[in-house]
Design a protein around this motif. Structure first.
Motif, PDB file in Angstrom:
ATOM      1  N   SER A  52      39.468  35.821  36.251  1.00 27.85           N
ATOM      2  CA  SER A  52      40.679  35.014  36.017  1.00 27.85           C
ATOM      3  C   SER A  52      40.295  33.566  35.705  1.00 27.85           C
ATOM      4  CB  SER A  52      41.575  35.024  37.257  1.00 27.85           C
ATOM      5  OG  SER A  52      41.856  36.315  37.625  1.00 27.85           O
ATOM      6  N   ILE A  53      39.143  33.140  36.231  1.00 28.09           N
ATOM      7  CA  ILE A  53      38.710  31.760  35.951  1.00 28.09           C
ATOM      8  C   ILE A  53      37.941  31.705  34.638  1.00 28.09           C
ATOM      9  CG2 ILE A  53      37.300  29.814  36.764  1.00 28.09           C
ATOM     10  CD1 ILE A  53      37.643  30.924  39.615  1.00 28.09           C
ATOM     11  N   PHE A  54      36.925  32.560  34.518  1.00 23.30           N
ATOM     12  CA  PHE A  54      35.973  32.385  33.424  1.00 23.30           C
ATOM     13  C   PHE A  54      36.249  33.198  32.165  1.00 23.30           C
ATOM     14  CE2 PHE A  54      33.698  31.213  37.328  1.00 23.30           C
ATOM     15  CZ  PHE A  54      33.379  29.897  36.989  1.00 23.30           C
ATOM     16  N   ASN A  55      36.975  34.269  32.278  1.00 19.85           N
ATOM     17  CA  ASN A  55      37.287  35.050  31.077  1.00 19.85           C
ATOM     18  C   ASN A  55      38.589  35.840  31.261  1.00 19.85           C
ATOM     19  OD1 ASN A  55      36.997  36.125  28.565  1.00 19.85           O
ATOM     20  ND2 ASN A  55      34.861  36.756  28.846  1.00 19.85           N
ATOM     21  N   PRO A  56      39.710  35.122  31.331  1.00 19.68           N
ATOM     22  CA  PRO A  56      40.975  35.831  31.611  1.00 19.68           C
ATOM     23  C   PRO A  56      41.430  36.750  30.481  1.00 19.68           C
ATOM     24  CG  PRO A  56      41.380  33.511  31.219  1.00 19.68           C
ATOM     25  CD  PRO A  56      39.902  33.685  31.184  1.00 19.68           C
ATOM     26  N   VAL A  87      48.092  40.283  41.275  1.00 21.86           N
ATOM     27  CA  VAL A  87      48.723  39.415  40.272  1.00 21.86           C
ATOM     28  C   VAL A  87      48.910  38.007  40.854  1.00 21.86           C
ATOM     29  CG1 VAL A  87      50.775  39.037  38.820  1.00 21.86           C
ATOM     30  CG2 VAL A  87      49.857  41.330  39.087  1.00 21.86           C
ATOM     31  N   LEU A  88      49.169  37.939  42.133  1.00 23.33           N
ATOM     32  CA  LEU A  88      49.327  36.638  42.794  1.00 23.33           C
ATOM     33  C   LEU A  88      48.026  35.824  42.711  1.00 23.33           C
ATOM     34  CD1 LEU A  88      51.646  35.269  44.397  1.00 23.33           C
ATOM     35  CD2 LEU A  88      50.450  35.935  46.461  1.00 23.33           C
ATOM     36  N   ILE A  89      46.907  36.504  42.910  1.00 24.79           N
ATOM     37  CA  ILE A  89      45.602  35.832  42.794  1.00 24.79           C
ATOM     38  C   ILE A  89      45.436  35.328  41.361  1.00 24.79           C
ATOM     39  CG2 ILE A  89      43.093  36.216  42.803  1.00 24.79           C
ATOM     40  CD1 ILE A  89      43.514  38.094  45.186  1.00 24.79           C
ATOM     41  N   PHE A  90      45.741  36.198  40.407  1.00 21.49           N
ATOM     42  CA  PHE A  90      45.606  35.828  38.993  1.00 21.49           C
ATOM     43  C   PHE A  90      46.494  34.615  38.674  1.00 21.49           C
ATOM     44  CE2 PHE A  90      46.512  35.955  34.505  1.00 21.49           C
ATOM     45  CZ  PHE A  90      45.316  36.347  33.934  1.00 21.49           C
ATOM     46  N   PHE A  91      47.710  34.667  39.176  1.00 24.33           N
ATOM     47  CA  PHE A  91      48.669  33.591  38.879  1.00 24.33           C
ATOM     48  C   PHE A  91      48.232  32.264  39.505  1.00 24.33           C
ATOM     49  CE2 PHE A  91      52.790  31.456  40.043  1.00 24.33           C
ATOM     50  CZ  PHE A  91      53.079  31.022  38.759  1.00 24.33           C
TER      51      PHE A  91
ATOM     52  N   PRO B  20      52.515  35.775  34.374  1.00 21.30           N
ATOM     53  CA  PRO B  20      52.240  36.608  35.566  1.00 21.30           C
ATOM     54  C   PRO B  20      53.433  36.731  36.514  1.00 21.30           C
ATOM     55  CG  PRO B  20      50.404  35.158  35.170  1.00 21.30           C
ATOM     56  CD  PRO B  20      51.469  34.738  34.218  1.00 21.30           C
ATOM     57  N   VAL B  21      54.338  35.749  36.478  1.00 20.54           N
ATOM     58  CA  VAL B  21      55.512  35.811  37.366  1.00 20.54           C
ATOM     59  C   VAL B  21      56.314  37.091  37.070  1.00 20.54           C
ATOM     60  CG1 VAL B  21      57.669  34.661  38.030  1.00 20.54           C
ATOM     61  CG2 VAL B  21      55.620  33.324  37.591  1.00 20.54           C
ATOM     62  N   PHE B  22      56.347  37.446  35.778  1.00 22.58           N
ATOM     63  CA  PHE B  22      57.042  38.664  35.384  1.00 22.58           C
ATOM     64  C   PHE B  22      56.449  39.877  36.105  1.00 22.58           C
ATOM     65  CE2 PHE B  22      56.784  42.355  32.476  1.00 22.58           C
ATOM     66  CZ  PHE B  22      58.121  42.709  32.467  1.00 22.58           C
TER      67      PHE B  22
END
Lengths: 169, 281
Positions: A52-56, A87-91, B20-22
């Protein structure tokens, strides 16, 4: 030759997702890392954190969500439970990416521990809403600690994967 | 024109930033959906598990190889100590054996005086543990035996030590067993010689707790906890564990088996104890 190169590129581009899938399946093997309790660990979050940081682009939000759903499919927990956390981590990382991308390894490790802590707390709260039971602090902490301790290993591995991806990109 | 383009780009970037909220909302929707549509989601999970299991079987081979190696070394170290312990245990068992023979004869004689009907024979089979989904949030296993092998919902799972789980989901070739420590587990029990009734509730810790204990009756630390057979899911008289901790508002039970480090489980069907109520899980 061209086909082979395309195949190689496709393989490395899908490697983070496949690795995530492997980690999810691996976590279900009755390995029993601990001497007393059977417990699986969501090591896949380290992979999600790194990419998620280096290659999302190679592990985008849809793939992260998919990994979560796949994980949920195999447990007796409601569908969307792990997907929400992933997804929360990604967000949260997408919000902090500009700061995180310049950090040195130790800082990244600390940030991972913080973000994963918050996610784990939210998971525990979500679990309480679903079941009406607070998770055992002992089990919860052991799970958190193990994932944080193994972060350097998975981070190095993800770094290697990312390096290979950038070579073929 | 340029500023319009710039604004569009900014909106686009903001959109992707909050995209991502979606998925967060979709996840929440899925959670609510699976809590309301239990049967449908259960069927979906069963289909997916049938696909995953062969993959997990391949992954677990090298892991088992390493684990067995480590266990072998541990076994060698513990052999002497275990041998001494076994000698003592053997002496104790021999005493019990002679007592059992004596009691059997006595029982045979007593049965003659009663209009006794023997219970139906139980059906049992041994299954390999295929997946272990134990985490801070759930305590259950997937075993490699399903409807095709004769597994039925409600069968009880035993380790060499005793009862520790129950079959809650049956797929064609796999089944999900839920341990007594899982947060969904509810077992009507009797405590001690006075047969104090209570409900044993799992909370994902290694020691489930007792609820609905009668205020007028007391339980002591170390007292035996066994199934009472109420509601019919579990037959009466199966040993579960011992009262381990008594606090002001909480009584904890140490089960005789937690299910850790098990490669195989014995599934037993007790025909006399079919569930009277459909479970809501």
């Amino acid at each position: 030759m061209k086909n082979l190169l395309a195949l190689k590129k496709m393989f490395w581009m899908s490697a983070p997702f496949l690795m995530g899938l492997f980690l999810i399946l691996f976590s279900l093997v009755p390995i029993n890392l601990l001497p007393y309790y059977h417990q699986s660990f969501p090591f896949v979050v380290t992979l999600i954190f790194y990419f998620s940081i280096f290659n999302p682009k190679v592990l985008n939000v849809f793939l992260v969500f998919l990994l979560g759903i796949i994980n949920d499919m195999m447990t007796s927990l409601p569908l969307g439970f792990y997907a929400f956390g992933f997804v929360l981590i990604f967000f949260s990382i997408s919000m902090l990416r500009s700061y995180l991308i310049d950090m040195v390894f130790t800082q990244l490790w600390i940030m991972f521990c913080l973000i994963f802590f918050c996610t784990d707390v939210i998971w525990a709260f979500l679990f309480f809403l679903i079941s009406g039971i607070w998770v055992s602090t002992g089990f919860w902490f052991v799970q958190y600690l193990f994932v944080c301790l193994f972060f350097p290993f998975f981070c190095r591995f993800s770094g290697y994967l990312n390096h290979k991806i950038q070579e073929v990109q | 024109m340029e500023s319009k383009l710039f604004r569009l780009k900014r909106i686009k970037s903001q959109f992707w930033r909050f995209f991502p909220v979606f998925f967060l909302l979709v996840s929440l929707f899925f959670i609510v959906f699976s809590l309301t549509q239990v049967v449908f989601v259960g069927q979906m999970k069963q289909t997916t598990l049938s696909v995953y299991n062969p993959v997990v079987s391949v992954i677990k081979e090298p892991v088992y190889w390493v684990r067995n190696g480590i266990e072998k070394i541990q076994d060698w170290i513990q052999t002497y100590q275990e041998n001494e312990h076994l000698k003592e245990e053997n002496e104790e068992l021999l005493k019990w054996r002679s007592l059992a023979i004596q009691l059997k004869e006595e029982q045979k004689e007593l049965k003659k005086y009663l209009n006794f009907t023997a219970p139906e024979k139980t059906k049992h089979l041994v299954a390999e543990v295929a997946m272990d989904e134990g985490s801070a949030f759930t305590r259950s296993f997937i075993v490699a035996a399903g409807a095709n092998q004769g597994v039925t919902k409600g069968m009880l799972a035993f380790s060499p030590k005793g009862l520790f789980a129950r079959v809650v989901e049956v797929m064609p070739n796999f089944s999900r067993i839920m341990t007594l420590t899982d947060y969904k587990s509810r077992v009507p029990v009797w405590i001690g010689e006075n047969k104090v009734s209570a409900l044993l509730i799992g909370d994902n810790t290694s020691r489930p707790f007792l609820q609905f204990l009668n205020e007028n009756e007391t339980v002591q630390k170390g007292e035996v906890v066994m199934t009472s057979g109420y509601v019919g899911v579990y037959p009466p008289g199966l040993l579960i564990g011992y009262v381990n901790e008594i606090q002001e508002d909480e009584v904890r039970v140490q089960p005789i088996e937690n299910g850790e480090k098990l490669s195989f489980v014995r599934l037993i069907d007790f025909p006399l104890s079919k569930p009277l109520l459909e479970e809501t899980e």
